[in-house]
Design an enzyme around this catalytic site. Structure first.
Site, PDB file in Angstrom:
ATOM      1  CB  CYS A   1      -1.164  -0.069   1.314  1.00  0.00           C
ATOM      2  SG  CYS A   1      -2.958  -1.100   1.233  1.00  0.00           S
TER       3      CYS A   1
ATOM      4  CG  HIS B   1       2.538  -9.965  -4.494  1.00  0.00           C
ATOM      5  ND1 HIS B   1       2.627 -10.001  -2.906  1.00  0.00           N
ATOM      6  CD2 HIS B   1       3.612 -10.824  -5.104  1.00  0.00           C
ATOM      7  CE1 HIS B   1       2.882 -10.044  -2.366  1.00  0.00           C
ATOM      8  NE2 HIS B   1       3.701 -11.317  -3.287  1.00  0.00           N
TER       9      HIS B   1
HETATM   10  P1  5GP Z   1       6.116 -13.203  -1.887  1.00  0.00           P
HETATM   11  O1  5GP Z   1       6.735 -14.051  -1.518  1.00  0.00           O
HETATM   12  O2  5GP Z   1       5.419 -12.638  -0.696  1.00  0.00           O
HETATM   13  O3  5GP Z   1       5.285 -14.081  -2.647  1.00  0.00           O
HETATM   14  O4  5GP Z   1       6.793 -11.701  -2.528  1.00  0.00           O
HETATM   15  C1  5GP Z   1       7.099 -10.026  -1.836  1.00  0.00           C
HETATM   16  C2  5GP Z   1       8.330 -10.230  -2.641  1.00  0.00           C
HETATM   17  O5  5GP Z   1       7.841  -8.678  -2.283  1.00  0.00           O
HETATM   18  C3  5GP Z   1       9.881 -11.051  -2.445  1.00  0.00           C
HETATM   19  O6  5GP Z   1      10.086 -11.137  -3.717  1.00  0.00           O
HETATM   20  C4  5GP Z   1      10.017  -9.597  -2.485  1.00  0.00           C
HETATM   21  O7  5GP Z   1      11.859  -9.604  -2.644  1.00  0.00           O
HETATM   22  C5  5GP Z   1       9.341  -8.150  -2.588  1.00  0.00           C
HETATM   23  N1  5GP Z   1       9.790  -6.761  -1.753  1.00  0.00           N
HETATM   24  C6  5GP Z   1       9.139  -6.936  -0.229  1.00  0.00           C
HETATM   25  N2  5GP Z   1       9.343  -5.896   0.073  1.00  0.00           N
HETATM   26  C7  5GP Z   1      10.312  -5.036  -0.972  1.00  0.00           C
HETATM   27  C8  5GP Z   1       9.907  -3.774  -1.206  1.00  0.00           C
HETATM   28  O8  5GP Z   1       9.440  -3.061   0.034  1.00  0.00           O
HETATM   29  N3  5GP Z   1       9.871  -3.125  -2.983  1.00  0.00           N
HETATM   30  C9  5GP Z   1      10.013  -3.806  -3.628  1.00  0.00           C
HETATM   31  N4  5GP Z   1      10.182  -3.584  -5.065  1.00  0.00           N
HETATM   32  N5  5GP Z   1      10.335  -5.341  -3.549  1.00  0.00           N
HETATM   33  C10 5GP Z   1       9.756  -6.043  -2.312  1.00  0.00           C
HETATM   34 ZN    ZN Z   2      -1.599  -3.502   1.208  1.00  0.00          ZN
END
Ligand code: 5GP
Ligand code: ZN
Length: 111
Positions: A8, A97
């Site tokens: 967010c 996402h």
């Molecule tokens: P999940 O593990 O929830 O499937 O993916 C979360 C993704 O968000 C991870 O690949 C992580 O590297 C990315 N991520 C987490 N925090 C940030 C951020 O502050 N900026 C960006 N660009 N990516 C983020």
């Molecule tokens: Zn959110």
């Protein structure tokens, strides 16, 4: 906008990101910890904890459009789209996402 949600804050601009595309309902940014030469995240502008909360067909279609538009923009031929739902499946950010990964071979099944 959910308090203390990192995505967010990225959508609002409070946390900076490298944006590559924006649609009506989504932004597409570069992942901060890339797992492939191309690693993008399609993030909905509206907060949903995960994919099970996305019931609006217009938003669902916009997610697909965002994936296809960015693939076209970056000339991606072979790419993988990943959604992790739930901690056990690897979800670490609880704002829906979709990962778009490209630029290297991918094995199947995933680990
Ligand atoms: P999940 O593990 O929830 O499937 O993916 C979360 C993704 O968000 C991870 O690949 C992580 O590297 C990315 N991520 C987490 N925090 C940030 C951020 O502050 N900026 C960006 N660009 N990516 C983020
Ligand atoms: Zn959110």
């Amino acid at each position: 906008m959910q308090k203390d949600c990192v995505f967010c804050k990225i959508v609002s601009g409070e946390i900076p990101s490298e944006k590559v595309l924006e649609t009506e309902h989504c932004i597409v940014i570069k992942d901060i910890n890339p797992q492939a030469p191309v690693h993008l995240l399609v993030i909905t502008k509206e907060h949903f904890d995960d994919i099970t909360q996305v019931r609006d067909r217009e938003i669902a279609a916009d997610i697909i459009d965002a994936i296809n538009e960015v693939a076209e923009k970056l000339n991606l031929r072979d790419f993988r789209v990943v959604n992790n739902r739930g901690r056990g499946a690897g979800q670490s950010v609880f704002h829906v996402h979709f990962h778009i990964l490209a630029g290297r071979p991918f094995s199947w099944p995933p680990g």
